[in-house]
Write a protein that holds these residues in place. Structure first.
Motif, PDB file in Angstrom:
ATOM      1  N   LEU A  30      -3.717  32.010  52.255  1.00 49.60           N
ATOM      2  CA  LEU A  30      -4.519  32.836  53.152  1.00 49.60           C
ATOM      3  C   LEU A  30      -3.783  34.110  53.561  1.00 49.60           C
ATOM      4  O   LEU A  30      -4.396  35.173  53.685  1.00 49.60           O
ATOM      5  CB  LEU A  30      -4.917  32.030  54.399  1.00 49.60           C
ATOM      6  CG  LEU A  30      -6.029  31.001  54.184  1.00 49.60           C
ATOM      7  CD1 LEU A  30      -6.178  30.112  55.403  1.00 49.60           C
ATOM      8  CD2 LEU A  30      -7.350  31.695  53.872  1.00 49.60           C
ATOM      9  N   ALA A  31      -2.474  34.014  53.759  1.00 44.70           N
ATOM     10  CA  ALA A  31      -1.700  35.191  54.150  1.00 44.70           C
ATOM     11  C   ALA A  31      -1.710  36.243  53.045  1.00 44.70           C
ATOM     12  O   ALA A  31      -1.928  37.435  53.304  1.00 44.70           O
ATOM     13  CB  ALA A  31      -0.264  34.781  54.493  1.00 44.70           C
ATOM     14  N   PHE A  32      -1.485  35.815  51.805  1.00 40.22           N
ATOM     15  CA  PHE A  32      -1.494  36.775  50.699  1.00 40.22           C
ATOM     16  C   PHE A  32      -2.897  37.327  50.467  1.00 40.22           C
ATOM     17  O   PHE A  32      -3.062  38.519  50.192  1.00 40.22           O
ATOM     18  CB  PHE A  32      -0.954  36.124  49.420  1.00 40.22           C
ATOM     19  CG  PHE A  32       0.548  36.098  49.346  1.00 40.22           C
ATOM     20  CD1 PHE A  32       1.267  37.276  49.190  1.00 40.22           C
ATOM     21  CD2 PHE A  32       1.246  34.907  49.444  1.00 40.22           C
ATOM     22  CE1 PHE A  32       2.654  37.265  49.119  1.00 40.22           C
ATOM     23  CE2 PHE A  32       2.626  34.890  49.389  1.00 40.22           C
ATOM     24  CZ  PHE A  32       3.339  36.072  49.222  1.00 40.22           C
ATOM     25  N   TRP A  33      -3.908  36.467  50.573  1.00 41.10           N
ATOM     26  CA  TRP A  33      -5.267  36.952  50.320  1.00 41.10           C
ATOM     27  C   TRP A  33      -5.722  37.941  51.382  1.00 41.10           C
ATOM     28  O   TRP A  33      -6.269  39.000  51.054  1.00 41.10           O
ATOM     29  CB  TRP A  33      -6.236  35.764  50.275  1.00 41.10           C
ATOM     30  CG  TRP A  33      -7.654  36.200  50.000  1.00 41.10           C
ATOM     31  CD1 TRP A  33      -8.193  36.593  48.814  1.00 41.10           C
ATOM     32  CD2 TRP A  33      -8.712  36.325  50.970  1.00 41.10           C
ATOM     33  NE1 TRP A  33      -9.517  36.943  48.962  1.00 41.10           N
ATOM     34  CE2 TRP A  33      -9.853  36.786  50.272  1.00 41.10           C
ATOM     35  CE3 TRP A  33      -8.802  36.073  52.334  1.00 41.10           C
ATOM     36  CZ2 TRP A  33     -11.074  37.008  50.918  1.00 41.10           C
ATOM     37  CZ3 TRP A  33     -10.015  36.289  52.976  1.00 41.10           C
ATOM     38  CH2 TRP A  33     -11.136  36.755  52.273  1.00 41.10           C
ATOM     39  N   THR A  34      -5.521  37.653  52.650  1.00 40.29           N
ATOM     40  CA  THR A  34      -5.988  38.552  53.710  1.00 40.29           C
ATOM     41  C   THR A  34      -5.287  39.902  53.644  1.00 40.29           C
ATOM     42  O   THR A  34      -5.837  40.913  54.090  1.00 40.29           O
ATOM     43  CB  THR A  34      -5.781  37.944  55.108  1.00 40.29           C
ATOM     44  OG1 THR A  34      -4.410  37.561  55.263  1.00 40.29           O
ATOM     45  CG2 THR A  34      -6.683  36.740  55.322  1.00 40.29           C
ATOM     46  N   ASN A  35      -4.082  39.953  53.091  1.00 41.71           N
ATOM     47  CA  ASN A  35      -3.352  41.210  52.971  1.00 41.71           C
ATOM     48  C   ASN A  35      -3.504  41.855  51.597  1.00 41.71           C
ATOM     49  O   ASN A  35      -2.925  42.904  51.339  1.00 41.71           O
ATOM     50  CB  ASN A  35      -1.863  40.979  53.251  1.00 41.71           C
ATOM     51  CG  ASN A  35      -1.568  40.782  54.720  1.00 41.71           C
ATOM     52  OD1 ASN A  35      -1.382  41.738  55.455  1.00 41.71           O
ATOM     53  ND2 ASN A  35      -1.538  39.533  55.156  1.00 41.71           N
ATOM     54  N   TYR A  75      13.594  34.139  52.554  1.00 37.62           N
ATOM     55  CA  TYR A  75      12.190  34.009  52.937  1.00 37.62           C
ATOM     56  C   TYR A  75      11.535  35.381  53.082  1.00 37.62           C
ATOM     57  O   TYR A  75      10.449  35.635  52.533  1.00 37.62           O
ATOM     58  CB  TYR A  75      12.089  33.210  54.233  1.00 37.62           C
ATOM     59  CG  TYR A  75      10.785  33.375  54.975  1.00 37.62           C
ATOM     60  CD1 TYR A  75       9.603  32.834  54.492  1.00 37.62           C
ATOM     61  CD2 TYR A  75      10.748  34.092  56.174  1.00 37.62           C
ATOM     62  CE1 TYR A  75       8.406  32.988  55.178  1.00 37.62           C
ATOM     63  CE2 TYR A  75       9.555  34.243  56.870  1.00 37.62           C
ATOM     64  CZ  TYR A  75       8.392  33.702  56.372  1.00 37.62           C
ATOM     65  OH  TYR A  75       7.213  33.862  57.047  1.00 37.62           O
ATOM     66  N   LEU A  76      12.167  36.294  53.785  1.00 37.39           N
ATOM     67  CA  LEU A  76      11.596  37.615  54.006  1.00 37.39           C
ATOM     68  C   LEU A  76      11.499  38.414  52.709  1.00 37.39           C
ATOM     69  O   LEU A  76      10.632  39.283  52.558  1.00 37.39           O
ATOM     70  CB  LEU A  76      12.426  38.391  55.029  1.00 37.39           C
ATOM     71  CG  LEU A  76      12.379  37.855  56.459  1.00 37.39           C
ATOM     72  CD1 LEU A  76      13.326  38.644  57.355  1.00 37.39           C
ATOM     73  CD2 LEU A  76      10.960  37.915  57.008  1.00 37.39           C
ATOM     74  N   ARG A  77      12.365  38.104  51.757  1.00 39.93           N
ATOM     75  CA  ARG A  77      12.351  38.792  50.464  1.00 39.93           C
ATOM     76  C   ARG A  77      11.083  38.476  49.685  1.00 39.93           C
ATOM     77  O   ARG A  77      10.541  39.334  48.983  1.00 39.93           O
ATOM     78  CB  ARG A  77      13.588  38.365  49.672  1.00 39.93           C
ATOM     79  CG  ARG A  77      13.911  39.183  48.442  1.00 39.93           C
ATOM     80  CD  ARG A  77      15.197  38.656  47.810  1.00 39.93           C
ATOM     81  NE  ARG A  77      16.305  38.652  48.768  1.00 39.93           N
ATOM     82  CZ  ARG A  77      17.380  37.878  48.672  1.00 39.93           C
ATOM     83  NH1 ARG A  77      17.490  37.012  47.665  1.00 39.93           N
ATOM     84  NH2 ARG A  77      18.338  37.947  49.574  1.00 39.93           N
ATOM     85  N   TYR A  78      10.595  37.248  49.798  1.00 36.88           N
ATOM     86  CA  TYR A  78       9.458  36.819  48.988  1.00 36.88           C
ATOM     87  C   TYR A  78       8.166  36.625  49.781  1.00 36.88           C
ATOM     88  O   TYR A  78       7.113  36.366  49.191  1.00 36.88           O
ATOM     89  CB  TYR A  78       9.810  35.525  48.241  1.00 36.88           C
ATOM     90  CG  TYR A  78      10.816  35.780  47.154  1.00 36.88           C
ATOM     91  CD1 TYR A  78      10.423  36.329  45.933  1.00 36.88           C
ATOM     92  CD2 TYR A  78      12.175  35.533  47.359  1.00 36.88           C
ATOM     93  CE1 TYR A  78      11.355  36.606  44.945  1.00 36.88           C
ATOM     94  CE2 TYR A  78      13.104  35.809  46.377  1.00 36.88           C
ATOM     95  CZ  TYR A  78      12.692  36.350  45.157  1.00 36.88           C
ATOM     96  OH  TYR A  78      13.612  36.630  44.187  1.00 36.88           O
ATOM     97  N   PHE A  79       8.246  36.747  51.091  1.00 38.46           N
ATOM     98  CA  PHE A  79       7.054  36.593  51.919  1.00 38.46           C
ATOM     99  C   PHE A  79       6.917  37.808  52.829  1.00 38.46           C
ATOM    100  O   PHE A  79       7.217  37.739  54.023  1.00 38.46           O
ATOM    101  CB  PHE A  79       7.123  35.301  52.741  1.00 38.46           C
ATOM    102  CG  PHE A  79       7.068  34.062  51.906  1.00 38.46           C
ATOM    103  CD1 PHE A  79       5.858  33.463  51.600  1.00 38.46           C
ATOM    104  CD2 PHE A  79       8.231  33.497  51.398  1.00 38.46           C
ATOM    105  CE1 PHE A  79       5.800  32.330  50.810  1.00 38.46           C
ATOM    106  CE2 PHE A  79       8.187  32.367  50.611  1.00 38.46           C
ATOM    107  CZ  PHE A  79       6.962  31.780  50.310  1.00 38.46           C
ATOM    108  N   PRO A  80       6.482  38.945  52.263  1.00 45.81           N
ATOM    109  CA  PRO A  80       6.301  40.150  53.082  1.00 45.81           C
ATOM    110  C   PRO A  80       5.124  40.027  54.029  1.00 45.81           C
ATOM    111  O   PRO A  80       4.958  40.857  54.915  1.00 45.81           O
ATOM    112  CB  PRO A  80       6.054  41.247  52.038  1.00 45.81           C
ATOM    113  CG  PRO A  80       5.439  40.514  50.883  1.00 45.81           C
ATOM    114  CD  PRO A  80       6.114  39.172  50.851  1.00 45.81           C
ATOM    115  N   VAL A  81       4.291  39.013  53.833  1.00 47.97           N
ATOM    116  CA  VAL A  81       3.177  38.770  54.744  1.00 47.97           C
ATOM    117  C   VAL A  81       3.549  37.612  55.663  1.00 47.97           C
ATOM    118  O   VAL A  81       4.476  36.853  55.401  1.00 47.97           O
ATOM    119  CB  VAL A  81       1.885  38.439  53.970  1.00 47.97           C
ATOM    120  CG1 VAL A  81       1.446  39.651  53.152  1.00 47.97           C
ATOM    121  CG2 VAL A  81       2.082  37.249  53.044  1.00 47.97           C
ATOM    122  N   ASN A  82       2.793  37.490  56.736  1.00 43.44           N
ATOM    123  CA  ASN A  82       3.203  36.639  57.846  1.00 43.44           C
ATOM    124  C   ASN A  82       2.573  35.245  57.773  1.00 43.44           C
ATOM    125  O   ASN A  82       1.401  35.077  58.055  1.00 43.44           O
ATOM    126  CB  ASN A  82       2.802  37.333  59.154  1.00 43.44           C
ATOM    127  CG  ASN A  82       3.505  36.773  60.347  1.00 43.44           C
ATOM    128  OD1 ASN A  82       3.943  35.632  60.333  1.00 43.44           O
ATOM    129  ND2 ASN A  82       3.606  37.561  61.389  1.00 43.44           N
TER     130      ASN A  82
END
Length: 293
Positions: free
Chosen positions: A220-225, A282-289
């Motif tokens: 959902l995080a990747f899709w919404t962004n 984590y922050l390197r591969y998950f730029p969305v929240n």
């Protein structure tokens, strides 16, 4: 026998997720990066886990796959990359085994047999921990859990910013999934609407056929962004964790007889958590929240 990956992520639909990663709205991603939410710490930072003697290890081969983005995939240069890949390298560095460390990719159905046959010493590929697997294999402590989340249309008028605002609303969810069972158990006042797959669920939310969607927080995080959502929707409330429905979390899987190595991996994971290096990966591969609003 093929085992499920962690949470609802399986081989089908992973290519679509990879495309979502490649098309994340850069402005939205930048906004998320300006106020990142920390990866929840699953280790007691006051704990001490002794590092076993690893002098007898000749080589340490981690097995993974190429179809589980953003955890493991082939990047644009043709190299194996991802959260798991970088995590393995950090584990090896922490254990002073960099020169003996290797990362090998096989297909997901081959993972278990490759480990049993001695073609690797550990698996980092998102295999879901089950009671049956625990009888035959050892697992590290979990280093990450993928939460469940709601997503709602940005133009939706709700009475609040918490889950009770969805009482009586139509909430879409993938049928026969762990998230459907979790939605019905935790939020009995919503009107659960089942969809055959994630694509149909997302399209219905975007078109306003449901008031909200409930599912895997990462998807959902990747899709919404991403560009496919066209800015229609946002994450809402949460995150929600449940070992009963979503499992223990991401772990490293090892042979049962390699207890010393399993302890060494736990030692390394604790050190990475304490130093902040796990958060950096984590922050390197998950730029969305995944874990915030």
């Amino acid at each position: 026998m093929r085992q499920n990956r962690i949470s609802s992520l399986k081989s089908r639909g992973l290519f679509a997720l990879c495309l979502l990663m490649a098309t994340v709205n850069p402005l939205a991603a930048a906004a998320q990066q300006q106020a990142p939410v920390d990866l929840p710490i699953l280790f007691d930072t006051r704990e001490r886990i002794a590092r076993p003697d690893l002098s007898g290890i000749v080589r340490l081969r981690f097995l993974t796959t190429v179809d589980f983005p953003p955890f493991n995939f082939i990047d644009q240069t043709g190299k194996l990359a991802g959260f798991h890949v970088d995590l393995v390298r950090e584990i090896c560095r922490e254990l002073a085994l960099t020169e003996k460390c290797q990362i090998q990719a096989v297909t997901f159905p081959e993972l278990e047999k490759a480990l049993v046959d001695g073609n690797g010493e550990a698996i980092a590929a998102g295999i879901a921990v089950t009671a049956e697997l625990r009888k035959r294999f050892a697992f590290s402590r979990p280093f990450m859990r993928l939460p469940a989340r709601f997503a709602v249309a940005k133009k939706a008028t709700l009475s609040g910013e918490t889950a009770p605002a969805l009482d009586g609303k139509r909430v879409g969810v993938v049928t026969a999934s762990a998230h459907e069972a979790m939605l019905k158990a935790f939020f009995p006042k919503v009107q659960a609407v089942a969809f055959p797959d994630r694509t149909a669920l997302f399209a219905s939310l975007k078109d306003g056929k449901v008031d909200a969607a409930f599912g895997d927080g990462m998807q959902l995080a990747f899709w919404t962004n991403g560009t496919e959502a066209a800015g229609c929707c946002r994450l809402f409330d949460g995150p929600y964790a449940s070992e009963r429905f979503l499992g223990e979390g991401l772990t490293i899987m090892l042979r049962k007889e390699d207890a010393a190595l399993a302890g060494a991996v736990d030692h390394a994971l604790l050190a990475l958590s304490r130093s902040g290096r796990l958060q950096e990966i984590y922050l390197r591969y998950f730029p969305v929240n995944l874990y915030g609003g």
